[in-house]
Design a protein around this motif. Structure first.
Motif, PDB file in Angstrom:
ATOM      1  N   ALA A  24       0.829  -1.247   0.096  1.00  0.00           N
ATOM      2  CA  ALA A  24      -0.102   0.066   0.101  1.00  0.00           C
ATOM      3  C   ALA A  24       0.839   1.234  -0.204  1.00  0.00           C
ATOM      4  CB  ALA A  24      -1.035  -0.075   1.218  1.00  0.00           C
ATOM      5  N   LYS A  25       1.995   1.263   0.677  1.00  0.00           N
ATOM      6  CA  LYS A  25       2.951   2.338   0.787  1.00  0.00           C
ATOM      7  C   LYS A  25       3.478   2.594  -0.690  1.00  0.00           C
ATOM      8  CE  LYS A  25       7.032   3.911   2.988  1.00  0.00           C
ATOM      9  NZ  LYS A  25       8.183   4.169   1.783  1.00  0.00           N
ATOM     10  N   ALA A  26       3.890   1.369  -1.302  1.00  0.00           N
ATOM     11  CA  ALA A  26       4.335   1.494  -2.655  1.00  0.00           C
ATOM     12  C   ALA A  26       3.328   2.387  -3.637  1.00  0.00           C
ATOM     13  CB  ALA A  26       4.966   0.589  -3.301  1.00  0.00           C
ATOM     14  N   GLU A  27       2.202   1.619  -3.288  1.00  0.00           N
ATOM     15  CA  GLU A  27       0.996   2.086  -4.286  1.00  0.00           C
ATOM     16  C   GLU A  27       0.750   3.698  -4.065  1.00  0.00           C
ATOM     17  OE1 GLU A  27      -0.020   0.733  -6.790  1.00  0.00           O
ATOM     18  OE2 GLU A  27       0.278  -1.174  -6.796  1.00  0.00           O
ATOM     19  N   ARG A  28       0.778   3.967  -2.748  1.00  0.00           N
ATOM     20  CA  ARG A  28       0.370   5.381  -2.614  1.00  0.00           C
ATOM     21  C   ARG A  28       1.695   6.451  -3.150  1.00  0.00           C
ATOM     22  NH1 ARG A  28      -1.081   3.510   2.568  1.00  0.00           N
ATOM     23  NH2 ARG A  28       1.069   3.865   3.517  1.00  0.00           N
ATOM     24  N   GLU A  29       2.909   6.069  -3.233  1.00  0.00           N
ATOM     25  CA  GLU A  29       3.839   6.788  -3.584  1.00  0.00           C
ATOM     26  C   GLU A  29       3.683   6.859  -5.321  1.00  0.00           C
ATOM     27  OE1 GLU A  29       7.330   4.850  -2.521  1.00  0.00           O
ATOM     28  OE2 GLU A  29       7.256   5.664  -0.394  1.00  0.00           O
ATOM     29  N   ARG A  30       3.301   5.699  -5.836  1.00  0.00           N
ATOM     30  CA  ARG A  30       3.027   5.808  -7.213  1.00  0.00           C
ATOM     31  C   ARG A  30       1.929   6.655  -7.779  1.00  0.00           C
ATOM     32  NH1 ARG A  30      -0.014   1.924 -10.707  1.00  0.00           N
ATOM     33  NH2 ARG A  30       0.771   1.934 -12.541  1.00  0.00           N
ATOM     34  N   ASP A  31       0.837   6.683  -6.538  1.00  0.00           N
ATOM     35  CA  ASP A  31      -0.460   7.517  -7.208  1.00  0.00           C
ATOM     36  C   ASP A  31       0.091   8.999  -6.849  1.00  0.00           C
ATOM     37  OD1 ASP A  31      -2.819   8.982  -5.794  1.00  0.00           O
ATOM     38  OD2 ASP A  31      -3.764   6.902  -6.515  1.00  0.00           O
ATOM     39  N   ARG A  32       1.158   9.214  -5.952  1.00  0.00           N
ATOM     40  CA  ARG A  32       1.447  10.678  -5.557  1.00  0.00           C
ATOM     41  C   ARG A  32       2.452  11.322  -6.836  1.00  0.00           C
ATOM     42  NH1 ARG A  32       3.995   9.867  -1.214  1.00  0.00           N
ATOM     43  NH2 ARG A  32       1.970   9.747   0.054  1.00  0.00           N
ATOM     44  N   ALA A  71      -9.337   9.760 -10.895  1.00  0.00           N
ATOM     45  CA  ALA A  71     -10.511   8.932 -10.237  1.00  0.00           C
ATOM     46  C   ALA A  71     -10.698   7.714 -11.364  1.00  0.00           C
ATOM     47  CB  ALA A  71     -11.732   9.812 -10.208  1.00  0.00           C
ATOM     48  N   GLU A  72     -10.637   7.943 -12.614  1.00  0.00           N
ATOM     49  CA  GLU A  72     -11.010   6.759 -13.733  1.00  0.00           C
ATOM     50  C   GLU A  72      -9.868   5.740 -13.324  1.00  0.00           C
ATOM     51  OE1 GLU A  72     -11.192   8.910 -17.310  1.00  0.00           O
ATOM     52  OE2 GLU A  72     -13.364   9.560 -17.145  1.00  0.00           O
ATOM     53  N   ALA A  73      -8.519   6.266 -13.459  1.00  0.00           N
ATOM     54  CA  ALA A  73      -7.258   5.251 -13.223  1.00  0.00           C
ATOM     55  C   ALA A  73      -7.418   4.456 -12.053  1.00  0.00           C
ATOM     56  CB  ALA A  73      -6.187   6.240 -13.067  1.00  0.00           C
ATOM     57  N   ARG A  74      -7.923   5.164 -11.084  1.00  0.00           N
ATOM     58  CA  ARG A  74      -8.227   4.372  -9.607  1.00  0.00           C
ATOM     59  C   ARG A  74      -9.382   3.253  -9.989  1.00  0.00           C
ATOM     60  NH1 ARG A  74      -7.897   7.890  -3.934  1.00  0.00           N
ATOM     61  NH2 ARG A  74      -5.728   7.828  -3.774  1.00  0.00           N
ATOM     62  N   ALA A  75     -10.475   3.897 -10.421  1.00  0.00           N
ATOM     63  CA  ALA A  75     -11.584   3.050 -10.620  1.00  0.00           C
ATOM     64  C   ALA A  75     -11.303   1.561 -11.588  1.00  0.00           C
ATOM     65  CB  ALA A  75     -12.797   3.721 -11.439  1.00  0.00           C
ATOM     66  N   ALA A  76     -10.417   1.886 -12.654  1.00  0.00           N
ATOM     67  CA  ALA A  76      -9.723   0.834 -13.386  1.00  0.00           C
ATOM     68  C   ALA A  76      -8.909  -0.139 -12.981  1.00  0.00           C
ATOM     69  CB  ALA A  76      -9.346   1.507 -14.821  1.00  0.00           C
ATOM     70  N   GLY A  77      -8.342   0.412 -11.586  1.00  0.00           N
ATOM     71  CA  GLY A  77      -7.372  -0.485 -10.951  1.00  0.00           C
ATOM     72  C   GLY A  77      -5.858  -0.100 -11.425  1.00  0.00           C
ATOM     73  N   LEU A 132      -4.425   2.690 -10.795  1.00  0.00           N
ATOM     74  CA  LEU A 132      -3.678   3.377  -9.528  1.00  0.00           C
ATOM     75  C   LEU A 132      -4.505   2.942  -8.552  1.00  0.00           C
ATOM     76  CD1 LEU A 132      -3.395   6.970 -10.730  1.00  0.00           C
ATOM     77  CD2 LEU A 132      -1.601   5.497 -10.515  1.00  0.00           C
ATOM     78  N   LEU A 133      -3.674   2.624  -7.228  1.00  0.00           N
ATOM     79  CA  LEU A 133      -3.998   1.837  -6.174  1.00  0.00           C
ATOM     80  C   LEU A 133      -3.784   2.667  -5.143  1.00  0.00           C
ATOM     81  CD1 LEU A 133      -3.932  -1.995  -6.867  1.00  0.00           C
ATOM     82  CD2 LEU A 133      -5.904  -0.211  -7.239  1.00  0.00           C
ATOM     83  N   GLY A 134      -3.862   3.854  -4.907  1.00  0.00           N
ATOM     84  CA  GLY A 134      -3.462   4.926  -3.876  1.00  0.00           C
ATOM     85  C   GLY A 134      -3.692   4.894  -2.374  1.00  0.00           C
ATOM     86  N   THR A 135      -4.615   3.743  -2.268  1.00  0.00           N
ATOM     87  CA  THR A 135      -5.066   3.868  -0.700  1.00  0.00           C
ATOM     88  C   THR A 135      -4.918   2.085  -0.594  1.00  0.00           C
ATOM     89  OG1 THR A 135      -7.242   3.462  -0.989  1.00  0.00           O
ATOM     90  CG2 THR A 135      -6.722   5.504  -0.782  1.00  0.00           C
ATOM     91  N   ARG A 136      -4.636   1.805   0.812  1.00  0.00           N
ATOM     92  CA  ARG A 136      -4.800   0.473   1.329  1.00  0.00           C
ATOM     93  C   ARG A 136      -6.074  -0.072   0.880  1.00  0.00           C
ATOM     94  NH1 ARG A 136      -4.118  -1.059   7.551  1.00  0.00           N
ATOM     95  NH2 ARG A 136      -6.280  -0.260   7.904  1.00  0.00           N
ATOM     96  N   ALA A 180       6.863   3.888 -10.209  1.00  0.00           N
ATOM     97  CA  ALA A 180       6.382   5.130  -9.460  1.00  0.00           C
ATOM     98  C   ALA A 180       6.705   6.342 -10.380  1.00  0.00           C
ATOM     99  CB  ALA A 180       6.693   5.381  -8.061  1.00  0.00           C
ATOM    100  N   GLN A 181       7.934   6.281 -11.105  1.00  0.00           N
ATOM    101  CA  GLN A 181       8.560   7.540 -11.889  1.00  0.00           C
ATOM    102  C   GLN A 181       8.214   7.317 -13.202  1.00  0.00           C
ATOM    103  OE1 GLN A 181       9.522   9.717  -9.833  1.00  0.00           O
ATOM    104  NE2 GLN A 181       9.536   8.567  -8.167  1.00  0.00           N
ATOM    105  N   GLU A 182       7.034   6.648 -13.375  1.00  0.00           N
ATOM    106  CA  GLU A 182       6.785   6.579 -15.097  1.00  0.00           C
ATOM    107  C   GLU A 182       5.331   7.031 -15.470  1.00  0.00           C
ATOM    108  OE1 GLU A 182       8.695   5.634 -17.443  1.00  0.00           O
ATOM    109  OE2 GLU A 182      10.231   5.357 -16.154  1.00  0.00           O
TER     110      GLU A 182
END
Length: 244
Positions: free
Chosen positions: A23-31, A63-69, A71-75, A237-239
């Protein structure tokens, strides 16, 4: 998912720790995604009004990227994504009928779901950690219904087993102890009750092993989310994607 359905499950600390790392890695990627989008916006030389419109587009794409899976910026999003994969892998990702009224929120532990089913001690189940996860209401309903219907026939067989053999002297004595009944009186009351044969006890354990619970599914999702990703979220995360 601020209006999602909250589910709390018990689990071991190790898979929870792996989930937290993912989850930490995904939050960093989201950010990083958001930072890159905002940086590109600053490079466009737009007016204040144009910037406002592009910020709205960024929020929508995010929001669309999160809904599609993507980006997973939260646990919660990490668990939900893995939970969908678990349901699909087990053939459970589908519409389930509504269970009988009151079946999903009956008080107490359901028949056959004792801690011993997981090789645990009685009482708190032996799981040392707790995980609250907020799911989309539709996904939460699917999980609950899938667990109920996959286990419905087994519960019927366990109920028939208990009608035949009773709870057994051990369970009877534990319940009496919790109720404050003295041991000698409980033993007298337990006398004459049917005693399950070795074959009957094996049958009960086999039935218990076939029960599927919401906790089983969420724990499987946590295990899936925290295993095998190998830090890919950190590498990516940097892409950030091209936004405009």
């Amino acid at each position: 998912m601020s209006d999602g359905a909250l589910i709390v499950v018990a689990l071991d600390p190790e898979p929870l720790a792996r989930l937290e790392k993912r989850a930490k890695a995904e939050r960093e990627r989201d950010r990083a995604w958001l930072d890159a989008a905002r940086a590109r916006l600053d490079d466009l030389g737009l007016s204040r009004r144009e910037k406002s419109e592009h910020r709205r587009q960024i929020r929508q794409q995010h929001a669309e990227a999160r809904a599609a899976g993507e980006l997973l910026g939260t646990r919660d999003l990490v668990v939900a994504h893995a939970l969908r994969e678990v349901l699909e892998a087990r053939g459970l990702y589908r519409d389930w009928p509504e269970p009988p009224a009151g079946a999903l929120n009956a008080p107490g532990r359901r028949l056959g779901t004792s801690p011993e089913r997981h090789g645990r001690r009685d009482g708190d189940g032996g799981f040392e950690a707790r995980l609250p996860v907020k799911l989309d209401p539709a996904l939460a309903a699917m999980v609950r219904r899938a667990a109920y219907w996959k286990s419905a026939e087994v519960y019927e067989q366990l109920e028939a087993w208990e009608r035949r053999w009773g709870e057994g002297p051990g369970a009877f004595l534990r319940r009496a102890e919790r109720s404050g009944v003295p041991g000698p009186l409980a033993l007298v009351a337990a006398a004459g009750r049917p005693v399950a044969t070795a074959e009957a006890l094996e049958e009960r354990e086999m039935l218990r092993s076939r029960i599927l619970t919401v906790g089983d599914l969420v724990r499987a999702a946590v295990e899936r989310a925290g295993t095998g990703w190998d830090g890919r979220a950190e590498d990516e995360a940097q892409e950030p994607p091209a936004l405009f």
